[in-house]
Scaffold this motif. Sequence first.
Motif, mmCIF file in Angstrom:
data_model
loop_
_atom_site.group_PDB
_atom_site.id
_atom_site.type_symbol
_atom_site.label_atom_id
_atom_site.label_comp_id
_atom_site.label_asym_id
_atom_site.label_seq_id
_atom_site.Cartn_x
_atom_site.Cartn_y
_atom_site.Cartn_z
ATOM 1 N N LYS A 197 -11.669 -5.474 -16.213
ATOM 2 C CA LYS A 197 -11.122 -4.120 -15.977
ATOM 3 C C LYS A 197 -9.874 -4.226 -15.087
ATOM 4 C CE LYS A 197 -15.191 -2.207 -14.576
ATOM 5 N NZ LYS A 197 -16.163 -1.101 -14.326
ATOM 6 N N ALA A 228 1.991 1.864 -3.553
ATOM 7 C CA ALA A 228 0.935 2.412 -4.415
ATOM 8 C C ALA A 228 0.654 3.872 -4.070
ATOM 9 C CB ALA A 228 -0.334 1.570 -4.279
ATOM 10 N N PHE A 288 -7.712 -5.422 -8.957
ATOM 11 C CA PHE A 288 -6.906 -4.344 -8.359
ATOM 12 C C PHE A 288 -5.666 -4.919 -7.678
ATOM 13 C CE2 PHE A 288 -11.305 -2.995 -8.271
ATOM 14 C CZ PHE A 288 -11.277 -1.653 -8.617
ATOM 15 N N TYR A 317 0.441 6.752 -6.969
ATOM 16 C CA TYR A 317 -0.844 7.327 -7.384
ATOM 17 C C TYR A 317 -1.428 8.312 -6.367
ATOM 18 C CZ TYR A 317 -0.554 3.350 -10.539
ATOM 19 O OH TYR A 317 -0.136 2.447 -11.468
ATOM 20 N N GLU A 334 -5.023 7.062 -11.476
ATOM 21 C CA GLU A 334 -4.261 6.610 -12.642
ATOM 22 C C GLU A 334 -4.120 7.758 -13.652
ATOM 23 O OE1 GLU A 334 -6.668 4.929 -11.116
ATOM 24 O OE2 GLU A 334 -6.350 2.766 -11.185
ATOM 25 N N VAL A 375 -2.761 -4.458 -4.556
ATOM 26 C CA VAL A 375 -2.921 -3.997 -3.172
ATOM 27 C C VAL A 375 -2.763 -2.477 -3.161
ATOM 28 C CG1 VAL A 375 -2.074 -4.179 -0.815
ATOM 29 C CG2 VAL A 375 -1.932 -6.152 -2.338
ATOM 30 N N ILE A 376 -3.819 -1.776 -2.822
ATOM 31 C CA ILE A 376 -3.773 -0.309 -2.796
ATOM 32 C C ILE A 376 -4.449 0.193 -1.525
ATOM 33 C CG2 ILE A 376 -3.687 0.059 -5.296
ATOM 34 C CD1 ILE A 376 -6.708 0.485 -5.248
ATOM 35 N N GLY A 377 -4.236 1.463 -1.236
ATOM 36 C CA GLY A 377 -4.877 2.050 -0.067
ATOM 37 C C GLY A 377 -4.777 3.561 -0.122
ATOM 38 N N ILE A 426 -6.923 -1.120 -20.042
ATOM 39 C CA ILE A 426 -7.770 -0.568 -18.987
ATOM 40 C C ILE A 426 -9.038 -1.425 -18.865
ATOM 41 C CG2 ILE A 426 -9.187 1.424 -18.318
ATOM 42 C CD1 ILE A 426 -7.092 3.226 -19.656
ATOM 43 N N ARG A 484 -2.383 -2.062 -15.269
ATOM 44 C CA ARG A 484 -2.682 -1.592 -16.629
ATOM 45 C C ARG A 484 -1.437 -1.524 -17.510
ATOM 46 N NH1 ARG A 484 -6.857 3.508 -15.538
ATOM 47 N NH2 ARG A 484 -8.640 2.201 -14.977
ATOM 48 N N GLU A 485 -0.262 -1.421 -16.871
ATOM 49 C CA GLU A 485 0.972 -1.212 -17.645
ATOM 50 C C GLU A 485 1.245 -2.388 -18.568
ATOM 51 O OE1 GLU A 485 4.031 -0.322 -14.790
ATOM 52 O OE2 GLU A 485 2.891 1.405 -14.042
ATOM 53 N N PHE A 528 -1.700 0.861 7.610
ATOM 54 C CA PHE A 528 -1.766 -0.238 6.649
ATOM 55 C C PHE A 528 -0.688 -1.281 6.967
ATOM 56 C CE2 PHE A 528 -3.745 3.284 4.271
ATOM 57 C CZ PHE A 528 -4.969 2.696 4.016
ATOM 58 N N ALA A 549 -13.414 -6.819 -12.070
ATOM 59 C CA ALA A 549 -12.399 -5.788 -11.824
ATOM 60 C C ALA A 549 -11.260 -6.353 -10.978
ATOM 61 C CB ALA A 549 -13.030 -4.600 -11.111
ATOM 62 N N LEU A 573 -10.576 -2.650 0.971
ATOM 63 C CA LEU A 573 -9.206 -2.841 0.485
ATOM 64 C C LEU A 573 -8.598 -4.172 0.897
ATOM 65 C CD1 LEU A 573 -8.059 0.792 1.355
ATOM 66 C CD2 LEU A 573 -8.835 -0.056 -0.872
ATOM 67 N N VAL A 576 0.843 -1.207 0.000
ATOM 68 C CA VAL A 576 0.000 0.000 0.000
ATOM 69 C C VAL A 576 0.874 1.250 0.000
ATOM 70 C CG1 VAL A 576 -1.579 1.398 1.391
ATOM 71 C CG2 VAL A 576 -2.086 -1.011 1.009
ATOM 72 N N PHE A 605 -6.650 -2.073 -12.978
ATOM 73 C CA PHE A 605 -6.426 -0.796 -12.303
ATOM 74 C C PHE A 605 -4.975 -0.641 -11.852
ATOM 75 C CE2 PHE A 605 -10.862 -1.802 -12.063
ATOM 76 C CZ PHE A 605 -11.450 -0.604 -12.410
ATOM 77 N N ALA A 606 -4.609 0.617 -11.620
ATOM 78 C CA ALA A 606 -3.266 0.996 -11.160
ATOM 79 C C ALA A 606 -2.207 0.337 -12.063
ATOM 80 C CB ALA A 606 -3.085 0.654 -9.683
ATOM 81 N N PHE A 607 -1.124 -0.202 -11.492
ATOM 82 C CA PHE A 607 -0.014 -0.648 -12.353
ATOM 83 C C PHE A 607 -0.324 -1.934 -13.108
ATOM 84 C CE2 PHE A 607 0.975 -2.166 -8.074
ATOM 85 C CZ PHE A 607 1.227 -3.512 -8.295
ATOM 86 N N VAL A 612 -5.745 7.107 -5.724
ATOM 87 C CA VAL A 612 -5.877 5.749 -6.263
ATOM 88 C C VAL A 612 -7.241 5.163 -5.867
ATOM 89 C CG1 VAL A 612 -4.896 4.500 -4.285
ATOM 90 C CG2 VAL A 612 -4.581 3.588 -6.598
ATOM 91 N N LEU A 613 -7.887 5.780 -4.879
ATOM 92 C CA LEU A 613 -9.155 5.231 -4.388
ATOM 93 C C LEU A 613 -10.361 5.528 -5.269
ATOM 94 C CD1 LEU A 613 -8.851 5.894 -0.551
ATOM 95 C CD2 LEU A 613 -8.628 3.720 -1.744
#
Lengths: 575, 74
Positions: B6, A237, B68, A241, A275, B70-72, B17, B12-13, A490, B66, A451, A234, B8-10, A245-246
């Motif tokens: 779909k 990321a 994703f 972003y 993004e 790990v994001i936060g 999308i 997509r690289e 996190f 979708a 998440l 986390v 998301f974030a990296f 990013v949310l």
Amino acid sequence: MADKIFRVNMTDLSTSIEDVPADWAGHGGRGLTSTIVAAEVPPTSHPLGPNNKLIFAPGLLSGTAAANSGRISAGAKSPLTGTIKESNSGGTSAQKLAKMGCKALIIEGQPQDDSWYSLSLTPDGVTISKEEELIGKGNFAVVESVEKRFSDKIGILSIGQGGEMLMSAANISVKDPDSHVRSLGRGGLGAVMGSKKIKFIALDAGDAKVEISDMDAFKAANKTFTKALVDHPVSQALGTYGTNVLVNIINEAGGLPTKNFTAGQFEGHEQISGETMHDLIVERGGKPKHGCHKGCVIQCSQIYNDLKGNYKTSGIEYESIWAMGADCTVDNLDQIAEMDHILDDIGIDTIETAVAFGVAMEGGVLDFGDSNEMIRIMKEEIAKGTALGRVIGNGAGSVGRTYGVTRVPVVKNQAIPAYDPRAIKGIGITYATSTQGADHTMGYTIATEILGVGGSADPLSKEGMVELSRGLQIATAAIDSTGMCLFIAFAALDDETCLPALVDMLNARFGINLTADDVTNLGMSILKTEHAFNIAAGFTNLDDRLPEFFETEPVPPHNAVWDFSGEEIDTFWNF
Amino acid sequence: MQVQVKLFAFFREGRFIKEDKELPTDTTAGQVIDDLNIDREEVGVLMLNSRHCKFDTVLQEGDIYAIFPVIGGG
């Protein structure tokens, strides 16, 4: 040199430096501001009157080399909510205060005449000066001018026109390492500073340093702690972003409040997403990664440039982008960045103000999606203090009352942020029970509900949500006392080395022997202190409720309603 | 069957999308991830039609899926 309490009385313009009372010694940040407000502010006092006090406190680890420890807390009775309030922010001020040995700055009283003042703090104490030149100016002009008067090394806390005009959405700006600003955003503390007639506070710590009781132990614990933060995905990321990013994930979950909370998904989500923002920043030569204070290893802030590659804004958060974007149905990031800059300059909370705009749009004051009119109102009405500007600058509740709108997303008169409580129910418990009005940061259940950090929970189910919110609110109150950025949570939720290392740093800094249980108990006692203040101020369990429309209006795509009973919500306080 | 995927974030690289994919019946959420050469360890959240799902969830005709990392934030 032992830390001291710096006290300023604006009624008789006197200052003093006091020893720290024994029962305040174990507190810092939020724990200390709330303890002082509870001890010294009469709960029924008017938030803008002479009996309210404005407290600033660095966290327990601020000013040390501990990673991510640069948060400052400000506390008072809130003019927006009427509750106790703690707002915290990054920037450089926490480190300056801690290094000069200031455990807390207490500002009390109120000048008898119309004069404005500034404060200047050094390790030797506080100087009060009359201020004329900067009155009526925005925060960016204040920072530029004050740096010229003193030095660009100092910390600065300041208010813009919003705080001068005592607007309930007014925030306090905190200078960041690049002379831009972060914000002590929520609850109108800028109006409290304005009511004390203080335009800015300059913080010059000179060469002073924080004393560490056991430096070897401190360094070892900080190494472990930093590794836990840096290694967590986390964190990585966030550095790429930002918090924005949310947008896409909350939209996908159907919990992105759209068009003044009438839908849970926004058609223009991709245009305002993290993004898209990342690509725009890189394309225009900005910085996707930037720290709001020295020592931050997560770096969720960023430098956002305009079309010509010139600096526009920094530290633009998901909640701000959501509020000006989806909630007002604006799908243009450049317009949102422009508004972010203007609101930072005027010094009013982006969440409160943009949610107020959403309510104003519903009330027919302007059209949904009309960002040009939003910008005009910000510059021509709010910054100049016209009647409309003051209605909006006093927040979402103020706009709803003025224009007869019933769909007003507030709890205890504070705007609900970027997660719909019908589709993400745990966060609704946090909004309802928080001691400070609706505030996602008080107990960020999104981590678990959406998440998948710190376990998982079905966001559309009520099961376990009261317990989830309670546990997180207790932990958050403790973290907010350390000076740590909440984003350490996190790593703390997932990596078992993280929290023990944090406790070890506290012990090494002060030469004490805290355990993890002591930290939990600290969180509980802070919540109870804050809750007791609110009860004494006249709040009851019936104030711990969401607005009625959440129970009666299903929100698409899940067509969910808020279905917690009052009795279920009230079990939150069973600890 | 057709499923909209779909990213998301990296994730997509070097990928995409959003793409409509023709998949065999009984394809699981995890198989789509493997086919995209995404490391399951990097996956944070999976959602099928706006509800969380798991690697072994079986996809259906017309699903919106979708993926994703790990994001936060917050």
